[in-house]
Design an enzyme around this catalytic site. Structure first.
Site, PDB file in Angstrom:
ATOM      1  N   SER A  94      96.000 100.085 -39.922  1.00 31.01           N
ATOM      2  CA  SER A  94      96.962  98.975 -40.824  1.00 31.01           C
ATOM      3  C   SER A  94      97.577 100.056 -42.015  1.00 31.01           C
ATOM      4  O   SER A  94      98.353  99.460 -42.679  1.00 31.01           O
ATOM      5  CB  SER A  94      96.343  98.011 -41.399  1.00 31.01           C
ATOM      6  OG  SER A  94      96.508  97.075 -40.608  1.00 31.01           O
ATOM      7  N   LYS A 115     101.166 100.055 -42.109  1.00 33.69           N
ATOM      8  CA  LYS A 115     102.224  99.152 -42.993  1.00 33.69           C
ATOM      9  C   LYS A 115     102.775  99.881 -43.861  1.00 33.69           C
ATOM     10  O   LYS A 115     103.734  99.390 -44.478  1.00 33.69           O
ATOM     11  CB  LYS A 115     101.452  98.054 -43.038  1.00 33.69           C
ATOM     12  CG  LYS A 115     100.922  97.241 -41.977  1.00 33.69           C
ATOM     13  CD  LYS A 115      99.944  95.874 -42.495  1.00 33.69           C
ATOM     14  CE  LYS A 115      99.714  95.054 -41.514  1.00 33.69           C
ATOM     15  NZ  LYS A 115      98.681  95.448 -40.513  1.00 33.69           N
ATOM     16  N   SER A 124      97.476  92.473 -45.301  1.00 30.68           N
ATOM     17  CA  SER A 124      97.760  93.339 -44.098  1.00 30.68           C
ATOM     18  C   SER A 124      98.054  92.358 -43.100  1.00 30.68           C
ATOM     19  O   SER A 124      97.344  92.243 -41.863  1.00 30.68           O
ATOM     20  CB  SER A 124      96.250  93.900 -43.711  1.00 30.68           C
ATOM     21  OG  SER A 124      96.509  94.940 -42.849  1.00 30.68           O
TER      22      SER A 124
END
Length: 483
Positions: A124, A127, A311
């Site tokens: 993640s 991102k 997230s």
């Protein structure tokens, strides 16, 4: 570690809005639905997003960049950094594939590089790139608009999704991110328009979610249990609270979030005296149709903050799609949509002057298999955002990232709010099976703002890898690292 000095630096950095920092996932107190496989990343429950410091702006001018964050503080010595960090990066819990980098936020100089150019699975932390690309392409104050327009035939209304997956089912809430735009307000505007026109006949409600190619989209790169466990929703052009069926961050989702939102609008229309004949149907709005009602999402800087803090895979993939649409890439169906949006994110990052030639993104969330990037690329994006003259919109990336010991999935890391580094680290976490990553910024014991990234993508199980990564960052914060 000089705790009193670190605490003073933390207080000063927070008071300044932490102009140098990086992002994370949010708190780990959520739960997955019963009978579902564990989600690929730790489940997270929503907590309030951090507000910017009083008087702070989303994208301050170069004259106000890095205010009072000790740009003249001494640089860490590179040899001492190596001696301090190298043993920590060989911890067995991190596995055999680890990349790490430390960059001086003030000058952009690389102070430490441990195989940071090798592409690795980011999880993640990807991102960070998605949020940066969206802020750069669309602008921090941009909004996603949901409209109702006149159909091609009398008494046909078309609900047009514009990329807002955080709609509320009732009235708009101007101080919220989720529910900032409400379907109740949209229905009220339609009712007023029809009343003004003297129209009372039942209507047919048409759903136009062509922004995402029509209908819900599921990436073939996602795991088989990712949707079932609520870790991500099928991608659509509009949704109520990202298609969640409960208030948990990771909970069951609607199979077709945009159609579910259309059904909510139909109910709100009926409550306001606009009868809807039959269930909503899919279609496409006529070109140049009259707009009867519209509601706008929260500004992108706030949506980006929620995306990074929670997230949220669904929001990240939708942000990546919005970047692709703004760049002129047509909506596609199936897995090609996610591949196209990933390419659009990397193309936008390349516009910032960064080398993305060895990076691949499948969608914008880091959830899908196949995403790889150099550890250095994550740090370089944050270093660009920290520069005295950052690329357009990128300063807002720093304000969007949550703080260690205070919120997000960093709230409980580094030992929580009592940690010596609480308030000094802002970083986006990444956790997949076999992957533990962290990318963000830290103010060291001497008040020097630094950018860092760590990716370990051959972690033996989950184990203690996140704690070992935290130990690396805590060492950067407390080292001073002078001869």
């Amino acid at each position: 570690m000089r705790r009193s000095t670190l605490a003073a630096a933390a207080a000063g950095a927070l008071a300044l809005g932490l102009v140098v920092a990086g992002g994370v996932e949010r708190g780990t107190s959520g739960s997955a639905p019963p009978a579902a496989s564990p989600p690929a990343e730790a489940a997270a429950k929503e907590v309030p997003a951090l507000s910017p410091a009083p008087g702070a702006t989303a994208d301050p001018s170069p004259a106000t960049a890095l205010p009072a964050l000790s740009p003249d503080a001494p640089l860490p010595d590179e040899d001492v950094l190596v001696a301090t960090l190298a043993p920590l990066l060989t911890a067995p819990a991190l596995g055999a594939s680890v990349g790490a980098i430390v960059i001086d936020a003030t000058t952009g100089a690389v102070l430490y590089d441990a195989d940071a150019s090798t592409p690795r699975t980011p999880a993640s932390t990807a991102k960070v790139l998605t949020a940066a690309a969206a802020l750069h392409r669309l602008g921090p104050e941009s909004v996603a608009t949901t409209e109702v327009v006149a159909g091609a035939e009398p008494d046909r209304l078309v609900l047009v999704g514009g990329g807002d997956a955080l709609l509320g089912p009732g009235d708009s809430d101007p101080v919220a991110v989720t529910g900032h735009a409400g379907l109740g307000d949209l229905a009220a505007q339609v009712a007023d328009a029809r009343a003004a026109a003297g129209t009372t006949a039942p209507v047919t409600l048409v759903l136009d979610d062509s922004l995402t190619g029509g209908g819900p989209q599921v990436s073939p790169a996602w795991g088989t249990d990712d949707v079932a466990s609520g870790y991500v929703a099928p991608l659509t052009s509009l949704a109520v609270d990202a298609g969640r069926l409960t208030e948990d961050r990771y909970a069951w989702r609607e199979d077709d979030p945009s159609m579910a939102a259309a059904e909510v609008l139909a109910a709100r229309l009926g409550e306001r005296g606009v009868p809807v004949a039959g269930p909503p149907v899919r279609g496409v709005a006529p070109a140049g149709a009259d707009v009867l009602a519209s509601v706008a999402s929260a500004p992108l800087r706030e949506v980006a903050a929620q995306t990074l803090a929670d997230s949220d895979n669904t929001l990240a993939d939708l942000l990546a799609l919005r970047v692709a649409v703004a760049a002129g890439m047509p909506a596609a169906s199936g897995g090609t949509l996610f591949a196209a949006s990933g390419r659009a994110v990397l193309a936008e990052v390349a516009e910032m002057g960064l080398d993305v030639s060895t990076a691949t993104m499948v969608g914008g969330s880091g959830l899908g298999k196949g995403s790889v990037m150099p550890t250095a690329l994550l740090a370089e994006v944050l270093a660009r955002a920290s520069a005295p003259e950052p690329p357009r919109g990128l300063r807002a990336l720093l304000a969007a990232l949550p703080v260690a010991g205070l919120d997000g999935t960093l709230a409980g890391r580094f030992g929580g709010s009592a940690s010596p580094v609480a308030g000094l680290v802002r970083a986006k976490t990444g956790t997949l099976y076999g992957v533990s990553s962290l990318a963000g910024t830290v103010v060291d014991v001497d008040g020097r703002p630094l950018v860092f990234a760590v990716i370990a993508d051959q972690v033996p199980g989950r184990g203690t890898a996140p704690g070992e990564v935290d130990a690396v960052v805590a060492a950067i914060a407390g080292c001073g690292c002078r001869r």
